[in-house]
Design an enzyme around this catalytic site. Structure first.
Site, PDB file in Angstrom:
ATOM      1  N   GLY A   1      43.657 -84.598 -63.488  1.00 25.07           N
ATOM      2  CA  GLY A   1      43.286 -83.728 -62.380  1.00 25.07           C
ATOM      3  C   GLY A   1      43.118 -84.421 -61.051  1.00 25.07           C
TER       4      GLY A   1
ATOM      5  N   ARG B   1      49.849 -85.063 -62.295  1.00 23.83           N
ATOM      6  CA  ARG B   1      50.241 -84.920 -60.894  1.00 23.83           C
ATOM      7  C   ARG B   1      50.151 -86.237 -60.126  1.00 23.83           C
ATOM      8  NH1 ARG B   1      49.512 -80.065 -58.524  1.00 23.83           N
ATOM      9  NH2 ARG B   1      48.042 -79.580 -60.177  1.00 23.83           N
TER      10      ARG B   1
ATOM     11  N   TYR C   1      50.385 -70.456 -56.958  1.00 23.50           N
ATOM     12  CA  TYR C   1      49.075 -71.007 -56.593  1.00 23.50           C
ATOM     13  C   TYR C   1      48.823 -70.998 -55.093  1.00 23.50           C
ATOM     14  CZ  TYR C   1      49.714 -73.482 -61.119  1.00 23.50           C
ATOM     15  OH  TYR C   1      49.948 -73.819 -62.413  1.00 23.50           O
TER      16      TYR C   1
ATOM     17  N   CYS D   1      65.329 -62.870 -55.567  1.00 26.06           N
ATOM     18  CA  CYS D   1      65.075 -61.494 -55.146  1.00 26.06           C
ATOM     19  C   CYS D   1      63.637 -61.121 -55.464  1.00 26.06           C
ATOM     20  CB  CYS D   1      66.053 -60.557 -55.819  1.00 26.06           C
ATOM     21  SG  CYS D   1      67.678 -60.807 -55.135  1.00 26.06           S
TER      22      CYS D   1
END
Ligand SMILES: *Cc1c(COP(=O)(O)O)cnc(C)c1O
Length: 442
Positions: free
Chosen positions: A248, A293, A334, A361
């Site tokens: 995190g 991440r 997000y 679309c």
């Protein structure tokens, strides 16, 4: 656009990554294109690993592969000596295909199937992070059936919120993940795990959220977890030899984000662990962390070609690119923020506030709501930085768009590590339907 890692601007005014001119990469490999700065991945990995080593700590840094799970990425992670988190049979399969050392693989997830657990046992992976009672019973039964020992951690929910976007919180009490500490669920899980003959309970795991900047949330979560560790020591004589703080760790998407470096994150976690073991008179457990991440995120840049523009006076200037939510759903999902630049016009003055739209679309198919660029025109190359995590791994074929290629760049070399999908790939699993309508139904 902030220039991460090896990103730079050459004398032609073009963006380079790993010493490669991005406009040349586009000529060779097409758009959209995910480009990864491999030396930045290595630098981040070393930041985590070396800091534990510097403090003489026994530790494992496990890359949370869900951020970006491909054979090449797992090879780099392996080379850097990291461990690996997988959350599905598919990620485990990728790890096995990458020849990732199985003893360094950890298996997560709130609903692992019997088949996935059997696959993990057959591969004899290093650890299964047990999430719930159903899994605990299933794993107990399977390990007894195979007479195979399996190291486990119990995932607990400390009831602490990390300060980040609401949609990606997992540490609060109302979460689908883990055994609850407050209600005594975790204590019951420890009791059952200790009774299971083939399960070796190494310790506990918690993961309190994602894109965390406020490191005090780790302190708060650890405080709750240590209260339980004390209780379990007194009640079961159980000593946690591993404490997994999860992942995190935040990264810099825009200048609103001020992340701690990997070294600072590790220093903080070490100090938290030392603090609580000291006050409770415990031996320092082995510390595991799980950055996803923070290893892959800012190493990735997506290159797009600009197409149509729609300027609505006093409302908004839309600039459309040849990808969108199909290769990066994070803005739609997000409300993620990104920076961008025109990779072929890096030295030009930024004069225009625009919104970058995808080609799907869907009104919500936006990549960036506000970014200032030199007035974009068709055929310009738009680079969006920090797309290394949760973009390719969440990509889809929505609107039957082929998924882009992935290129790794390092030391002036580029290698395709995931091929661009073709239209044939898109219909590969389609089968024609033989109509079974009856004559009288016509
Ligand atoms: C997603 C996840 C991670 C990685 O999170 P990042 O925000 O990418 O660092 C680590 N551990 C667990 C259990 C996760 O679910």
């Amino acid at each position: 656009m902030y220039l991460h890692g090896t990103s730079a601007v050459n004398e032609r005014g073009n963006l380079t990554i790993g010493g490669m001119d991005t406009t040349e990469l586009v000529k060779q490999y097409g758009t959209p294109l995910y480009v990864y700065d491999v030396s930045l991945i290595r630098q981040k990995a070393r930041g985590f690993v070396d800091t534990f080593a510097k403090h003489g700590m026994k530790a494992q840094v496990a890359y949370a592969s869900k951020a970006f799970c491909t054979v090449a990425m797992l090879q780099v992670v392996e080379e850097e000596g990291l461990s690996l988190d997988v959350v599905s049979g598919g990620e485990l399969y990728t790890a096995l295909q990458a020849n990732f050392p199985t003893e360094r693989i950890h298996f997560h997830g709130n609903n692992k199937s019997r088949e996935e657990l059997e696959m993990a046992l057959r591969a004899n992976i290093g650890c299964i992070v047990v999430d719930n009672f159903y899994e605990l019973e299933l794993l107990k039964e399977l390990t007894e059936q195979y007479e195979q020992r399996m190291p486990i951690l119990l995932r607990v929910t400390p009831g602490v919120e990390a300060h980040t976007h609401e949609y990606i919180l997992t540490g609060q009490e109302d979460s689908k993940f883990g055994f609850d500490l407050q209600s005594g669920g975790a204590t019951e899980a420890v009791r059952r795990a200790l009774e299971a003959p083939y399960l070796s309970l190494l310790g506990v795991h918690f993961h309190i959220g994602s894109q965390i900047f406020d490191m005090t949330s780790f302190h708060l979560a650890a405080e709750k977890v240590f209260q339980c560790l004390v209780q379990w020591r007194d009640e079961f004589e159980f000593i946690s030899t591993v404490l997994n703080f999860g992942g995190g760790f935040g990264i810099r998407y825009t200048d609103e984000d001020i992340p701690a470096s990997p070294a600072v994150c590790v220093e903080h976690i070490i100090s938290v662990a030392k603090h609580f073991t000291h006050i409770h008179g415990m031996v320092l457990p082995e510390i595991w962390i799980e950055p996803g991440r923070a290893l892959a995120g800012d190493a990735g840049t997506t290159l797009y070609k600009v197409g149509s523009t729609k300027y609505i006076p006093n409302v908004r200037n839309y600039v459309s690119v040849d990808g969108g939510m199909s290769d990066n759903i994070r803005t739609a999902l997000y409300d993620a923020k990104y920076e961008a630049a025109l990779a072929n016009r890096m030295k030009e003055e930024k004069t225009e506030l625009v919104s970058v739209a995808g080609k799907c679309c869907e009104t919500g198919d936006m990549l960036i709501w506000d970014v200032t660029l030199p007035s974009p025109k068709a055929e310009d190359i738009l680079a969006i930085s920090c797309t290394g995590a949760y973009c390719y791994s969440m990509a889809s074929n929505y609107n039957r768009l082929p998924r882009p290629a992935v290129v790794f760049v390092e030391n002036e070399e580029a290698q395709v590590v995931v091929e661009r999908e073709t239209y044939e790939d898109i219909i590969k699993f389609d089968k024609a339907y033989k109509s079974v309508v009856r004559n009288n139904e016509r």
